[in-house]
Each structure stands twice: as C-alpha cells, then as structure tokens.
Design a protein around this motif. Structure first.
Motif, PDB file in Angstrom:
ATOM      1  N   UNK A   1       1.029  12.503  24.321  1.00 35.68           N
ATOM      2  CA  UNK A   1      -0.413  12.603  24.342  1.00 35.68           C
ATOM      3  C   UNK A   1      -0.850  13.645  23.311  1.00 35.68           C
ATOM      4  N   UNK A   2      -1.884  13.288  22.548  1.00 36.07           N
ATOM      5  CA  UNK A   2      -2.321  14.218  21.514  1.00 36.07           C
ATOM      6  C   UNK A   2      -3.229  15.292  22.099  1.00 36.07           C
ATOM      7  N   UNK A   3      -3.245  16.407  21.443  1.00 36.05           N
ATOM      8  CA  UNK A   3      -4.081  17.528  21.820  1.00 36.05           C
ATOM      9  C   UNK A   3      -5.526  17.208  21.446  1.00 36.05           C
ATOM     10  N   UNK A   4      -6.496  17.349  22.366  1.00 33.45           N
ATOM     11  CA  UNK A   4      -7.881  17.033  22.036  1.00 33.45           C
ATOM     12  C   UNK A   4      -8.468  17.956  20.975  1.00 33.45           C
ATOM     13  N   UNK A   5      -7.776  19.033  20.641  1.00 27.60           N
ATOM     14  CA  UNK A   5      -8.251  19.925  19.595  1.00 27.60           C
ATOM     15  C   UNK A   5      -7.581  19.668  18.252  1.00 27.60           C
ATOM     16  N   UNK A   6      -6.830  18.568  18.137  1.00 21.31           N
ATOM     17  CA  UNK A   6      -6.237  18.190  16.857  1.00 21.31           C
ATOM     18  C   UNK A   6      -7.324  17.658  15.924  1.00 21.31           C
ATOM     19  N   UNK A   7      -7.204  17.980  14.631  1.00 24.50           N
ATOM     20  CA  UNK A   7      -8.062  17.367  13.632  1.00 24.50           C
ATOM     21  C   UNK A   7      -7.561  15.944  13.450  1.00 24.50           C
ATOM     22  N   UNK A   8      -8.466  14.964  13.564  1.00 28.01           N
ATOM     23  CA  UNK A   8      -8.047  13.569  13.549  1.00 28.01           C
ATOM     24  C   UNK A   8      -9.003  12.709  12.735  1.00 28.01           C
ATOM     25  N   UNK A   9      -8.516  11.521  12.434  1.00 26.97           N
ATOM     26  CA  UNK A   9      -9.347  10.454  11.933  1.00 26.97           C
ATOM     27  C   UNK A   9      -9.550  10.449  10.442  1.00 26.97           C
ATOM     28  N   UNK A  10      -9.317   9.303   9.894  1.00 23.84           N
ATOM     29  CA  UNK A  10      -9.635   9.051   8.499  1.00 23.84           C
ATOM     30  C   UNK A  10      -9.365   7.591   8.198  1.00 23.84           C
ATOM     31  N   UNK A  11      -9.813   7.164   7.056  1.00 21.88           N
ATOM     32  CA  UNK A  11      -9.488   5.832   6.559  1.00 21.88           C
ATOM     33  C   UNK A  11      -9.178   5.957   5.080  1.00 21.88           C
ATOM     34  N   UNK A  12      -8.025   5.435   4.690  1.00 20.83           N
ATOM     35  CA  UNK A  12      -7.621   5.375   3.288  1.00 20.83           C
ATOM     36  C   UNK A  12      -7.332   3.910   2.978  1.00 20.83           C
ATOM     37  N   UNK A  19      -5.510  -6.344 -12.388  1.00 23.19           N
ATOM     38  CA  UNK A  19      -4.921  -5.265 -13.164  1.00 23.19           C
ATOM     39  C   UNK A  19      -5.504  -3.887 -12.918  1.00 23.19           C
ATOM     40  N   UNK A  20      -6.454  -3.763 -12.026  1.00 25.01           N
ATOM     41  CA  UNK A  20      -7.057  -2.470 -11.682  1.00 25.01           C
ATOM     42  C   UNK A  20      -6.732  -2.159 -10.219  1.00 25.01           C
ATOM     43  N   UNK A  21      -6.543  -0.876  -9.945  1.00 28.49           N
ATOM     44  CA  UNK A  21      -6.294  -0.437  -8.576  1.00 28.49           C
ATOM     45  C   UNK A  21      -7.302   0.639  -8.226  1.00 28.49           C
ATOM     46  N   UNK A  22      -7.942   0.453  -7.078  1.00 31.59           N
ATOM     47  CA  UNK A  22      -8.881   1.444  -6.554  1.00 31.59           C
ATOM     48  C   UNK A  22      -8.314   1.969  -5.245  1.00 31.59           C
ATOM     49  N   UNK A  23      -8.422   3.263  -5.049  1.00 37.75           N
ATOM     50  CA  UNK A  23      -8.019   3.865  -3.781  1.00 37.75           C
ATOM     51  C   UNK A  23      -9.192   4.709  -3.294  1.00 37.75           C
ATOM     52  N   UNK A 176     -14.628   8.966  -1.259  1.00 41.59           N
ATOM     53  CA  UNK A 176     -14.058   9.362  -2.550  1.00 41.59           C
ATOM     54  C   UNK A 176     -13.296   8.166  -3.063  1.00 41.59           C
ATOM     55  N   UNK A 177     -13.545   7.754  -4.293  1.00 41.58           N
ATOM     56  CA  UNK A 177     -12.901   6.571  -4.852  1.00 41.58           C
ATOM     57  C   UNK A 177     -12.389   6.886  -6.256  1.00 41.58           C
ATOM     58  N   UNK A 178     -11.131   6.561  -6.496  1.00 40.48           N
ATOM     59  CA  UNK A 178     -10.546   6.695  -7.834  1.00 40.48           C
ATOM     60  C   UNK A 178      -9.963   5.346  -8.240  1.00 40.48           C
TER      61      UNK A 178
END
Length: 180
Positions: A1-12, A19-23, A176-178
C-alpha cells in the motif's frame, strides 16, 4: 500500500509519425489528494539535445534514474540502445536501485524505449507509448489519432495529452512537449 503522502501522478507520452518523434509530459504533481505543483518539467532534452527523456513515478526516484541514465549516455557516447540496456541491467541488479519506483521513456531520432525497474526495455510496435497514471488514456488516444488523422506527431501528442487530462485526475493540461 502506498503512503498517502507520496508525490504521485503524471502522464508521459511519446509519439512517432512520419520521421518525427514528439514526447509530452504533463506538469501536475500530487501529494495525497492535493495538487502541489502544476508546472513540473518531467520531459527533458539531454545529451546535446539529441535525446528526450520523460519520467513518471516517485519524484526523487525518477530524478535519480534520470541522472543515472544521463551518465550512461555519456559513458556510451549517446548510444541510446546501449545506455538503456545498461541502465535497465543496473536498475534490476543493484539493491538500492531496485527499490526505486519510477519509469522512463527515452527517444532519439531512430528509437523509442520504455525503461522500467523490472529490467524491461520495450520498443513499441506502433510508435506510441505512454506511462504514468494517465499513460494508457494518452496512448489509446494517440493510437487512434495516428491511425485515423493527418495530424503530425506533436499535434497528436498534444491532443492525446488533453484527452488524458480530461479523464485522469493525476494529469493536467500544462504540457511540456519536445520534438526530435
């Protein structure tokens, strides 16, 4: 079980088309049930701006892995495949690194990899891969757009991140997009 005070969440999300890649990565950082930052930079250009890396997971763990990966790229003269393999091997076999809870996407002009602490190095079949809490939503949206639109890689990544942000409470629309 994770700690409720953990920094969480993102989407990559990484998208390759024509021929092009975006991240792309969102900027939200969540502590328990509270958004504590809207503009975090989770996607960065490294190794003379030839490689883009995005990371998800526990913030300190992800930054630690980012630093180690950058060192591997320097050690192997920017060879993305070799650096990814060596990082995954170290990550899986080192007692300290094994405990890190994070994932990375790394791309250059030829390759795209998901790198995990299980020793996985995955290169997607269709040129799209997502990680983090909203990664599956963004990946599904991007896959549909690749198959059924004329949008370029950057436009697909941005639109797919908007879809993820509309579904996932741990993802926001500050992106943020590169592109390589």
């Amino acid at each position: 079980m994770s700690n409720p005070l953990d920094f969480r969440g993102t989407t990559i999300l990484a998208v390759r088309k024509d021929g092009k890649t975006a991240i792309a990565g969102d900027g939200q950082v969540t502590l328990g049930n509270t958004v504590v930052k809207h503009t975090a930079q989770k996607v960065r250009k490294i190794y003379h701006d030839k490689i883009v890396v995005g990371f998800a997971g526990a913030t300190a763990d992800a930054l630690n892995l980012f630093d180690k990966f950058e060192g591997k790229l320097e050690q192997y003269n920017g060879n993305l495949t070799r650096a990814a393999v060596e990082l995954a091997r170290d990550w899986r076999t080192d007692k300290y690194l094994r405990k890190l809870e994070a994932m990375m996407i790394a791309v250059d002009d030829q390759r795209m990899f998901l790198i995990s602490g299980n020793g996985d190095i995955i290169e997607p079949d269709e040129g799209v891969i997502g990680i983090g809490s909203g990664g599956a939503f963004a990946q599904a949206a991007a896959t549909g757009l690749i198959r059924h639109s004329d949008l370029d890689a950057s436009a697909i990544a941005k639109a797919a991140m908007d879809v993820a942000a509309s579904i996932c409470i741990y993802t926001n629309q500050v992106v943020t997009l590169h592109e390589i």
